[in-house]
Motif scaffolding. Structure first.
Motif, short mmCIF file in Angstrom:
data_model
loop_
_atom_site.label_atom_id
_atom_site.label_comp_id
_atom_site.label_asym_id
_atom_site.label_seq_id
_atom_site.Cartn_x
_atom_site.Cartn_y
_atom_site.Cartn_z
N MET A 99 0.82 -1.20 0.00
CA MET A 99 0.00 0.00 0.00
C MET A 99 0.86 1.25 0.00
N THR A 100 0.34 2.30 -0.62
CA THR A 100 0.98 3.61 -0.53
C THR A 100 0.48 4.29 0.74
N GLN A 101 1.13 5.39 1.11
CA GLN A 101 0.65 6.16 2.26
C GLN A 101 -0.79 6.63 2.01
N LYS A 102 -1.06 7.04 0.79
CA LYS A 102 -2.39 7.52 0.45
C LYS A 102 -3.42 6.41 0.60
N GLU A 103 -3.11 5.22 0.11
CA GLU A 103 -4.05 4.10 0.21
C GLU A 103 -4.32 3.71 1.66
N LEU A 104 -3.26 3.67 2.46
CA LEU A 104 -3.44 3.33 3.87
C LEU A 104 -4.25 4.41 4.57
N GLY A 105 -3.94 5.66 4.28
CA GLY A 105 -4.70 6.76 4.87
C GLY A 105 -6.17 6.67 4.52
N GLU A 106 -6.47 6.44 3.26
CA GLU A 106 -7.87 6.34 2.83
C GLU A 106 -8.58 5.18 3.52
N ALA A 107 -7.88 4.06 3.67
CA ALA A 107 -8.47 2.89 4.32
C ALA A 107 -8.77 3.15 5.79
#
Length: 69
Positions: A12-20
């Motif tokens: 995961m990217t930081q953005k993907e983890l943040g969104e999750a």
């Protein structure tokens, strides 16, 4: 295991983890850089997000790594 390692292992990217987790990319970056520490509630969301990608980790693993740093 630290958040960056968990995230990378989950692919995961930081953005993907943040969104999750309902967080911004910068917040995840701050956690990874040690500028901020996640609350227990947020840590649980991080664990759930990486588990959904097949990473086997417990809340104890995350907080033990943070305490050792």
């Amino acid at each position: 295991m630290d958040i960056r390692s968990l995230r990378a292992k989950a692919g995961m990217t930081q953005k993907e983890l943040g969104e999750a987790c309902g967080l911004g990319q910068s917040t995840i970056g701050n956690y990874e850089a040690g500028i901020r520490a996640p609350s227990l509630e947020v840590a649980q969301k991080i664990i759930e997000a990486v588990r959904s990608r097949g990473v086997d980790v417990s809340i104890e693993d995350l907080f033990t790594a943070a305490a050792a740093a």
